[in-house]
Write an enzyme that holds these catalytic residues in place. Structure first.
Site, PDB file in Angstrom:
ATOM      1  N   ARG A  31       0.819  -1.230   0.000  1.00 56.73           N
ATOM      2  CA  ARG A  31       0.000   0.000   0.000  1.00 56.73           C
ATOM      3  C   ARG A  31       0.846   1.271   0.000  1.00 56.73           C
ATOM      4  NH1 ARG A  31      -3.871  -2.698   3.598  1.00 56.73           N
ATOM      5  NH2 ARG A  31      -5.373  -3.663   2.193  1.00 56.73           N
TER       6      ARG A  31
ATOM      7  N   GLU B 179      -2.259  17.676 -11.396  1.00 57.29           N
ATOM      8  CA  GLU B 179      -2.677  18.164 -12.719  1.00 57.29           C
ATOM      9  C   GLU B 179      -4.163  18.477 -12.809  1.00 57.29           C
ATOM     10  OE1 GLU B 179      -0.456  16.505 -16.065  1.00 57.29           O
ATOM     11  OE2 GLU B 179      -2.230  16.766 -17.295  1.00 57.29           O
TER      12      GLU B 179
ATOM     13  N   ASN C  78       2.646  19.784 -20.635  1.00 53.14           N
ATOM     14  CA  ASN C  78       2.325  18.923 -21.783  1.00 53.14           C
ATOM     15  C   ASN C  78       2.464  19.649 -23.113  1.00 53.14           C
ATOM     16  OD1 ASN C  78       1.706  16.873 -19.990  1.00 53.14           O
ATOM     17  ND2 ASN C  78      -0.464  17.436 -19.882  1.00 53.14           N
TER      18      ASN C  78
ATOM     19  N   LYS D 280       9.977  22.833 -13.036  1.00 49.58           N
ATOM     20  CA  LYS D 280       8.989  21.767 -12.833  1.00 49.58           C
ATOM     21  C   LYS D 280       8.532  21.739 -11.377  1.00 49.58           C
ATOM     22  CE  LYS D 280       7.455  17.257 -13.910  1.00 49.58           C
ATOM     23  NZ  LYS D 280       7.508  16.101 -14.750  1.00 49.58           N
TER      24      LYS D 280
ATOM     25  N   ARG E  46      -0.460  22.413 -14.182  1.00 50.42           N
ATOM     26  CA  ARG E  46       0.548  21.394 -14.513  1.00 50.42           C
ATOM     27  C   ARG E  46       0.415  20.947 -15.972  1.00 50.42           C
ATOM     28  NH1 ARG E  46       2.838  16.242 -11.027  1.00 50.42           N
ATOM     29  NH2 ARG E  46       4.080  15.400 -12.734  1.00 50.42           N
TER      30      ARG E  46
ATOM     31  N   HIS F 227      10.211   9.508 -28.078  1.00 53.94           N
ATOM     32  CA  HIS F 227       9.302  10.451 -27.412  1.00 53.94           C
ATOM     33  C   HIS F 227       9.720  11.917 -27.605  1.00 53.94           C
ATOM     34  CE1 HIS F 227       6.564  12.102 -24.430  1.00 53.94           C
ATOM     35  NE2 HIS F 227       7.599  12.657 -23.816  1.00 53.94           N
TER      36      HIS F 227
ATOM     37  N   LYS G  59       4.542  11.387 -11.374  1.00 50.75           N
ATOM     38  CA  LYS G  59       3.679  10.628 -12.300  1.00 50.75           C
ATOM     39  C   LYS G  59       4.313   9.259 -12.499  1.00 50.75           C
ATOM     40  CE  LYS G  59       1.367  14.155 -15.086  1.00 50.75           C
ATOM     41  NZ  LYS G  59       1.227  14.749 -16.426  1.00 50.75           N
TER      42      LYS G  59
ATOM     43  N   GLU H  12      12.745  18.363 -24.251  1.00 48.39           N
ATOM     44  CA  GLU H  12      12.051  18.679 -22.991  1.00 48.39           C
ATOM     45  C   GLU H  12      12.727  19.849 -22.276  1.00 48.39           C
ATOM     46  OE1 GLU H  12       9.246  17.256 -21.854  1.00 48.39           O
ATOM     47  OE2 GLU H  12       9.081  15.318 -22.852  1.00 48.39           O
TER      48      GLU H  12
ATOM     49  N   HIS I  72       2.935  17.775 -26.310  1.00 55.59           N
ATOM     50  CA  HIS I  72       2.727  16.351 -26.037  1.00 55.59           C
ATOM     51  C   HIS I  72       1.438  15.798 -26.651  1.00 55.59           C
ATOM     52  CE1 HIS I  72       6.090  16.931 -23.393  1.00 55.59           C
ATOM     53  NE2 HIS I  72       6.059  15.680 -22.978  1.00 55.59           N
TER      54      HIS I  72
ATOM     55  N   HIS J 205       2.294  12.732 -28.620  1.00 54.88           N
ATOM     56  CA  HIS J 205       1.791  11.390 -28.262  1.00 54.88           C
ATOM     57  C   HIS J 205       1.040  10.769 -29.439  1.00 54.88           C
ATOM     58  CE1 HIS J 205       1.914  11.954 -23.584  1.00 54.88           C
ATOM     59  NE2 HIS J 205       3.073  11.593 -24.089  1.00 54.88           N
TER      60      HIS J 205
HETATM   61  N1  GLY Z   1       5.616  15.229 -17.970  1.00 51.22           N
HETATM   62  C1  GLY Z   1       4.626  16.138 -17.571  1.00 51.22           C
HETATM   63  C2  GLY Z   1       4.333  16.123 -16.121  1.00 51.22           C
HETATM   64  O1  GLY Z   1       5.062  15.546 -15.340  1.00 51.22           O
HETATM   65  O2  GLY Z   1       3.340  16.684 -15.719  1.00 51.22           O
END
Ligand code: GLY
Length: 389
Positions: A138, A253, A261, A243, A257, A283, A160, A202, A264, A268
């Protein structure tokens, strides 16, 4: 696949990193340590910050070849007990089956809830390990040791985590912050040029989102970022600070946040349409083309000046990144195919799409009312240009 090292007496003092970036998230706060040679001192760092704990190092065969011996030696020197779990390199390891085998490895090593997992590798290893840490017992703590530029400036920071499913990328996962990030910038010397460049997309992204001054700094200093001088550490630290600021105000997000993206949504979709085939597109390359498309679409919507588009494209071209659909080898489908990929990747709210658009260099914003038909028509035009090119 798995080995347990004996515990010995503690050794040298923890190395001082060239940069330390705090991520301020109340009880989930942590540090990002940045600089060359940090893996060789990681045992001392971990012993100091997490005394009397055991560790499971999760990595892939390629990273293990370059960096596992140094990490293992430093853990042993610091008197830390650890196991290793080595998986196959590549996106394919973000799967239910590899997830299960890593969970099994962690439980077989009898790590307790207070012990830690260590993700030694790029984004795949970080996302997979973070997800395992998020759910085993957990929730266990984990340490990110990113070994690619992309993971040092983006995926290792912010919590993430997740794996892919047949329905798309990163569709199963949890937000789970690491307890520490150790970014050894010397690991980037073992990256091939294409992977380094892809990670650089990035880096440029942070300038394009909201920091035109940083973008200008990159235009001047990118060669030293590539060659590994002090500008490399500075660039990584600046990205991590940017960041950390965004994650602090919007960890899960719900709002700003999403700015991270930029590029992206298109990127993507291009990765999906090329079946995540790294021979065709990785990527960061998808993000580079995606950021140019986001700027082109913004020009088309009369939001951004053509000069700003030309300037950002020129920089990406200068560092050797692809910026046009025509640079992707092979078939990339129709505008409808790309739209289908976009609609799977992003949430549609009341028939409208959320995109990151821009009013100019460093002036990106979240546009949550973009009509899908406008995007489809734009893509149809870009695909026509691709055929003509
Ligand atoms: N890669 C985008 C984020 O971490 O929100």
């Amino acid at each position: 696949m798995s080995a347990t090292a004996p515990t010995s007496e503690a050794g040298a003092a923890a190395p001082t990193p060239q940069a330390r970036v705090p991520v301020d998230l109340a009880a989930n706060s942590y540090d990002i340590l940045i600089g060359p040679g940090l893996i060789a001192g990681a045992g001392a760092t971990l012993a100091e910050r997490f005394p009397d704990r055991r560790f499971a190092v999760i990595t892939d065969t390629t990273v293990a070849e370059h960096h596992l011996d140094a990490l293992a030696a430093s853990l042993t020197d610091a008197g830390l007990g650890y196991s290793t779990i080595v998986v196959t390199p590549g996106e394919g390891s973000k799967s239910f089956s590899v997830f299960e085998s890593v969970v099994d490895g962690v439980l077989s090593a009898r790590l307790e809830r207070g012990d830690l997992l260590v993700a030694l590798g790029g984004g795949v290893i970080g996302d997979l390990t973070g997800f395992v840490a998020g759910v085993v017992r957990r929730g266990m703590r984990f340490v990110q040791m990113p070994t690619t530029l992309l993971s040092q400036v983006d995926s290792s920071v912010g919590g993430k985590t997740g794996i892919n499913t047949r329905h798309g990328k990163n569709l199963v996962g949890v937000f789970h912050q690491p307890a520490l990030v150790i970014a050894d910038t010397a690991t980037l010397d073992t990256l091939d040029a294409r992977d380094f460049r892809a990670g650089y997309a990035e880096v440029a992204k942070y300038g394009l989102i909201d920091d035109a001054e940083f973008f200008g700094w990159l235009e001047t200093n990118w060669r030293e970022v590539f060659s590994g001088g002090t500008a490399r550490v500075e660039a990584i630290a600046r990205c991590c600070r940017a960041k950390a600021r965004v994650v602090k105000i919007d960890e899960k997000e719900a709002g700003p946040r999403a700015l991270l993206n930029l590029g992206h949504t298109f990127g993507h979709a291009l990765e999906s349409i090329t079946h995540y085939d790294a021979e065709r597109l990785v990527h960061g390359e998808g993000v580079a083309i995606g950021m140019v498309l986001a700027h082109e679409f913004s020009v088309r919507m009369n939001l951004c000046s053509p000069d700003d588009l030309a300037r950002m494209r020129a920089h990406l071209v200068e560092v050797g990144l692809p910026t046009r659909l025509s640079e992707i080898p092979g078939d990339i489908g129709s505008a409808d195919d790309l739209m289908a990929a976009i609609l799977q990747d992003k949430k549609v709210k009341r028939g409208r799409l959320t995109f990151i658009l821009t009013r100019g260099l460093g002036a990106s914003f979240i546009a949550d009312d973009v009509p899908p038909e406008a995007v489809r028509a734009f893509l149809a035009d870009k695909l026509t240009e691709r055929v003509a090119a």
